[in-house]
Design a protein around this motif. Structure first.
Motif, PDB file in Angstrom:
ATOM      1  N   ASP A   1     -19.394  41.163  53.223  1.00  0.00           N
ATOM      2  CA  ASP A   1     -19.987  42.491  53.443  1.00  0.00           C
ATOM      3  C   ASP A   1     -20.346  43.191  52.138  1.00  0.00           C
ATOM      4  O   ASP A   1     -20.805  44.337  52.141  1.00  0.00           O
ATOM      5  CB  ASP A   1     -19.058  43.377  54.280  1.00  0.00           C
ATOM      6  N   GLY A   2     -20.132  42.498  51.009  1.00  0.00           N
ATOM      7  CA  GLY A   2     -20.512  43.048  49.710  1.00  0.00           C
ATOM      8  C   GLY A   2     -19.435  43.809  48.980  1.00  0.00           C
ATOM      9  O   GLY A   2     -19.643  44.232  47.834  1.00  0.00           O
ATOM     10  N   THR A   3     -18.268  44.011  49.605  1.00  0.00           N
ATOM     11  CA  THR A   3     -17.201  44.757  48.932  1.00  0.00           C
ATOM     12  C   THR A   3     -16.464  43.844  47.952  1.00  0.00           C
ATOM     13  O   THR A   3     -16.093  42.729  48.298  1.00  0.00           O
ATOM     14  CB  THR A   3     -16.200  45.329  49.945  1.00  0.00           C
ATOM     15  N   PRO A   4     -16.263  44.313  46.716  1.00  0.00           N
ATOM     16  CA  PRO A   4     -15.613  43.482  45.703  1.00  0.00           C
ATOM     17  C   PRO A   4     -14.102  43.690  45.664  1.00  0.00           C
ATOM     18  O   PRO A   4     -13.585  44.722  46.078  1.00  0.00           O
ATOM     19  CB  PRO A   4     -16.246  43.976  44.401  1.00  0.00           C
ATOM     20  N   CYS A   5     -13.416  42.693  45.144  1.00  0.00           N
ATOM     21  CA  CYS A   5     -11.969  42.761  44.937  1.00  0.00           C
ATOM     22  C   CYS A   5     -11.668  42.028  43.640  1.00  0.00           C
ATOM     23  O   CYS A   5     -11.966  40.840  43.517  1.00  0.00           O
ATOM     24  CB  CYS A   5     -11.242  42.118  46.119  1.00  0.00           C
ATOM     25  N   THR A   6     -11.124  42.740  42.656  1.00  0.00           N
ATOM     26  CA  THR A   6     -10.765  42.132  41.382  1.00  0.00           C
ATOM     27  C   THR A   6      -9.264  42.208  41.203  1.00  0.00           C
ATOM     28  O   THR A   6      -8.676  43.287  41.274  1.00  0.00           O
ATOM     29  CB  THR A   6     -11.466  42.838  40.211  1.00  0.00           C
ATOM     30  N   VAL A   7      -8.640  41.059  40.967  1.00  0.00           N
ATOM     31  CA  VAL A   7      -7.184  41.013  40.838  1.00  0.00           C
ATOM     32  C   VAL A   7      -6.807  40.213  39.596  1.00  0.00           C
ATOM     33  O   VAL A   7      -7.588  39.424  39.074  1.00  0.00           O
ATOM     34  CB  VAL A   7      -6.521  40.372  42.081  1.00  0.00           C
ATOM     35  N   ALA A   8      -5.581  40.445  39.145  1.00  0.00           N
ATOM     36  CA  ALA A   8      -5.028  39.706  38.013  1.00  0.00           C
ATOM     37  C   ALA A   8      -3.571  39.403  38.319  1.00  0.00           C
ATOM     38  O   ALA A   8      -3.002  39.912  39.281  1.00  0.00           O
ATOM     39  CB  ALA A   8      -5.138  40.507  36.722  1.00  0.00           C
ATOM     40  N   HIS A   9      -2.982  38.565  37.482  1.00  0.00           N
ATOM     41  CA  HIS A   9      -1.551  38.293  37.597  1.00  0.00           C
ATOM     42  C   HIS A   9      -0.825  39.349  36.782  1.00  0.00           C
ATOM     43  O   HIS A   9      -0.676  39.241  35.566  1.00  0.00           O
ATOM     44  CB  HIS A   9      -1.241  36.888  37.092  1.00  0.00           C
ATOM     45  N   GLY A  10      -0.382  40.426  37.451  1.00  0.00           N
ATOM     46  CA  GLY A  10       0.208  41.540  36.745  1.00  0.00           C
ATOM     47  C   GLY A  10      -0.849  42.570  36.389  1.00  0.00           C
ATOM     48  O   GLY A  10      -2.033  42.413  36.683  1.00  0.00           O
TER      49      GLY A  10
ATOM     50  N   GLY B   1      -2.839  45.025  33.533  1.00  0.00           N
ATOM     51  CA  GLY B   1      -3.224  44.968  32.133  1.00  0.00           C
ATOM     52  C   GLY B   1      -4.688  45.317  31.972  1.00  0.00           C
ATOM     53  O   GLY B   1      -5.401  45.581  32.951  1.00  0.00           O
ATOM     54  N   PRO B   2      -5.181  45.296  30.743  1.00  0.00           N
ATOM     55  CA  PRO B   2      -6.573  45.693  30.491  1.00  0.00           C
ATOM     56  C   PRO B   2      -7.594  44.727  31.076  1.00  0.00           C
ATOM     57  O   PRO B   2      -8.752  45.104  31.275  1.00  0.00           O
ATOM     58  CB  PRO B   2      -6.650  45.716  28.957  1.00  0.00           C
ATOM     59  N   ALA B   3      -7.196  43.496  31.363  1.00  0.00           N
ATOM     60  CA  ALA B   3      -8.146  42.519  31.898  1.00  0.00           C
ATOM     61  C   ALA B   3      -8.740  42.979  33.221  1.00  0.00           C
ATOM     62  O   ALA B   3      -9.931  42.782  33.482  1.00  0.00           O
ATOM     63  CB  ALA B   3      -7.464  41.160  32.062  1.00  0.00           C
ATOM     64  N   VAL B   4      -7.924  43.595  34.071  1.00  0.00           N
ATOM     65  CA  VAL B   4      -8.407  44.030  35.383  1.00  0.00           C
ATOM     66  C   VAL B   4      -9.489  45.088  35.244  1.00  0.00           C
ATOM     67  O   VAL B   4     -10.567  44.986  35.850  1.00  0.00           O
ATOM     68  CB  VAL B   4      -7.247  44.571  36.246  1.00  0.00           C
ATOM     69  N   GLU B   5      -9.221  46.114  34.445  1.00  0.00           N
ATOM     70  CA  GLU B   5     -10.202  47.187  34.290  1.00  0.00           C
ATOM     71  C   GLU B   5     -11.474  46.683  33.630  1.00  0.00           C
ATOM     72  O   GLU B   5     -12.575  47.114  33.980  1.00  0.00           O
ATOM     73  CB  GLU B   5      -9.601  48.340  33.487  1.00  0.00           C
ATOM     74  N   LEU B   6     -11.332  45.766  32.682  1.00  0.00           N
ATOM     75  CA  LEU B   6     -12.503  45.218  32.013  1.00  0.00           C
ATOM     76  C   LEU B   6     -13.368  44.435  32.994  1.00  0.00           C
ATOM     77  O   LEU B   6     -14.599  44.580  33.018  1.00  0.00           O
ATOM     78  CB  LEU B   6     -12.066  44.326  30.848  1.00  0.00           C
ATOM     79  N   SER B   7     -12.746  43.607  33.816  1.00  0.00           N
ATOM     80  CA  SER B   7     -13.506  42.832  34.798  1.00  0.00           C
ATOM     81  C   SER B   7     -14.133  43.730  35.860  1.00  0.00           C
ATOM     82  O   SER B   7     -15.256  43.477  36.315  1.00  0.00           O
ATOM     83  CB  SER B   7     -12.603  41.790  35.465  1.00  0.00           C
ATOM     84  N   ARG B   8     -13.410  44.764  36.261  1.00  0.00           N
ATOM     85  CA  ARG B   8     -13.976  45.689  37.256  1.00  0.00           C
ATOM     86  C   ARG B   8     -15.177  46.429  36.692  1.00  0.00           C
ATOM     87  O   ARG B   8     -16.191  46.618  37.385  1.00  0.00           O
ATOM     88  CB  ARG B   8     -12.902  46.675  37.720  1.00  0.00           C
ATOM     89  N   TRP B   9     -15.059  46.875  35.443  1.00  0.00           N
ATOM     90  CA  TRP B   9     -16.193  47.539  34.802  1.00  0.00           C
ATOM     91  C   TRP B   9     -17.376  46.584  34.711  1.00  0.00           C
ATOM     92  O   TRP B   9     -18.522  46.957  35.011  1.00  0.00           O
ATOM     93  CB  TRP B   9     -15.783  48.007  33.404  1.00  0.00           C
ATOM     94  N   ASP B  10     -17.104  45.353  34.336  1.00  0.00           N
ATOM     95  CA  ASP B  10     -18.132  44.322  34.210  1.00  0.00           C
ATOM     96  C   ASP B  10     -18.825  44.090  35.558  1.00  0.00           C
ATOM     97  O   ASP B  10     -20.053  44.023  35.657  1.00  0.00           O
ATOM     98  CB  ASP B  10     -17.468  43.035  33.717  1.00  0.00           C
ATOM     99  N   GLN B  11     -18.025  43.995  36.634  1.00  0.00           N
ATOM    100  CA  GLN B  11     -18.594  43.753  37.961  1.00  0.00           C
ATOM    101  C   GLN B  11     -19.461  44.929  38.404  1.00  0.00           C
ATOM    102  O   GLN B  11     -20.550  44.739  38.983  1.00  0.00           O
ATOM    103  CB  GLN B  11     -17.465  43.494  38.968  1.00  0.00           C
ATOM    104  N   ARG B  12     -18.995  46.151  38.140  1.00  0.00           N
ATOM    105  CA  ARG B  12     -19.734  47.340  38.575  1.00  0.00           C
ATOM    106  C   ARG B  12     -21.058  47.475  37.843  1.00  0.00           C
ATOM    107  O   ARG B  12     -22.083  47.812  38.436  1.00  0.00           O
ATOM    108  CB  ARG B  12     -18.903  48.609  38.342  1.00  0.00           C
ATOM    109  N   THR B  13     -21.038  47.229  36.545  1.00  0.00           N
ATOM    110  CA  THR B  13     -22.216  47.475  35.720  1.00  0.00           C
ATOM    111  C   THR B  13     -23.131  46.266  35.605  1.00  0.00           C
ATOM    112  O   THR B  13     -24.324  46.406  35.330  1.00  0.00           O
ATOM    113  CB  THR B  13     -21.797  47.897  34.307  1.00  0.00           C
ATOM    114  N   GLY B  14     -22.577  45.081  35.773  1.00  0.00           N
ATOM    115  CA  GLY B  14     -23.366  43.871  35.556  1.00  0.00           C
ATOM    116  C   GLY B  14     -23.686  43.651  34.095  1.00  0.00           C
ATOM    117  O   GLY B  14     -24.592  42.887  33.750  1.00  0.00           O
ATOM    118  N   ALA B  15     -22.934  44.309  33.202  1.00  0.00           N
ATOM    119  CA  ALA B  15     -23.221  44.273  31.772  1.00  0.00           C
ATOM    120  C   ALA B  15     -22.256  43.387  31.018  1.00  0.00           C
ATOM    121  O   ALA B  15     -21.814  43.723  29.915  1.00  0.00           O
ATOM    122  CB  ALA B  15     -23.190  45.693  31.203  1.00  0.00           C
ATOM    123  N   GLY B  16     -21.896  42.240  31.590  1.00  0.00           N
ATOM    124  CA  GLY B  16     -20.979  41.326  30.930  1.00  0.00           C
ATOM    125  C   GLY B  16     -20.922  39.992  31.637  1.00  0.00           C
ATOM    126  O   GLY B  16     -21.652  39.745  32.607  1.00  0.00           O
TER     127      GLY B  16
END
Length: 249
Positions: free
Chosen positions: A58-67, A69-84
């Motif tokens: 349905d197009g809804t994203p889900c970004t997860v990590a093991h624990g 940390g900054p990796a989650v927010e970075l990947s979420r920002w990347d997914q939202r913006t498409g700039a990475g």
């Protein structure tokens, strides 16, 4: 769900599966990250962090990590913006950021965010899924050039096993949901049909009339037809009948 425990993943990967299990899509993705981070860290001889970004049909994203940390927010920002690289991987393309000392001109803002998060290398790999799902596996390291060709090649082999394992885990979960829905439907039908039989016997009426009585009562009591049927059957000697399932040969 328990899939064959994967121990010796370094190879063709054609017959190996990862032990991915969980009660939700997010839990399955998190299990995949946990195994991947451990395996790649052992291979590289240096700790890595990672995320899985799963986009549902349905197009809804889900970004997860093991624990956390900054990796989650970075990947979420990347997914939202498409700039990475994560956004690129969700489109089916592999991307590697090797060295912070030579900024990647494709994503200058991303490289700044990568460095601010304490990372110097990243690789984002598309995971080939089915049934309308798309996913990206993104790994981060504080070491420059971590994902140079030798390591990156082995990570790609591993990502094939990861994608296959996640495909099967998602398929199994979907099948369980369908099975549960079918069982609930059959259980409801069994209760309603039996209750209609009781009403038919009491009132000497047709099935259609008996079902109409159940429907009218459900509206008056603001209950489902199944709930009304089960309430009626609970006071009967046999109680609410069980639904039986016959497996096909």
């Amino acid at each position: 769900m328990l899939i064959e425990q994967h121990k010796t993943w370094l190879g063709s990967g054609s017959g190996a599966l990862l032990d991915i299990h969980g009660h939700s899509e997010a839990a399955l993705a998190r299990a995949l990250v946990r195994i991947t981070v451990s395996a790649v860290g052992d291979l590289a001889g240096s700790p890595v962090e990672g995320t899985v970004t799963l986009v549902r049909p349905d197009g809804t994203p889900c970004t997860v990590a093991h624990g956390e940390g900054p990796a989650v927010e970075l990947s979420r920002w990347d997914q939202r913006t498409g700039a990475g690289p994560t956004g690129r991987a969700l489109g089916g393309r592999l991307s590697i950021v090797l060295n912070h000392r030579r900024p990647d001109q494709r994503w200058p803002e991303y490289v700044g965010n990568l460095t601010a998060a304490g990372f110097r290398s990243a690789v984002a790999i598309p995971l080939q899924l089915e049934r309308g799902y798309t996913a990206a596996l993104t790994l981060y390291s504080a070491t420059p050039n971590m994902f140079a060709p030798e390591i990156a090649g082995k990570v790609l082999v591993f990502s094939g096993v990861a994608a296959k394992s996640l495909r099967l885990a998602l398929k199994y979960r979907a099948n369980l949901a369908v099975s549960a829905e079918n069982r609930a439907t059959l259980a409801a039908r069994t209760a309603v049909d039996t209750a209609c039989g009781v009403i038919m016997g009491r009132n000497q009426c047709s099935y259609e009339t008996a079902f109409q009585i159940l429907t009218q009562t459900s509206r008056q009591r603001n209950l489902t037809v199944r709930e009304v049927a089960e309430d009626l059957l609970r006071v009967m000697p046999g109680g609410v009948p069980a639904a039986y399932f016959k497996a096909r040969a």
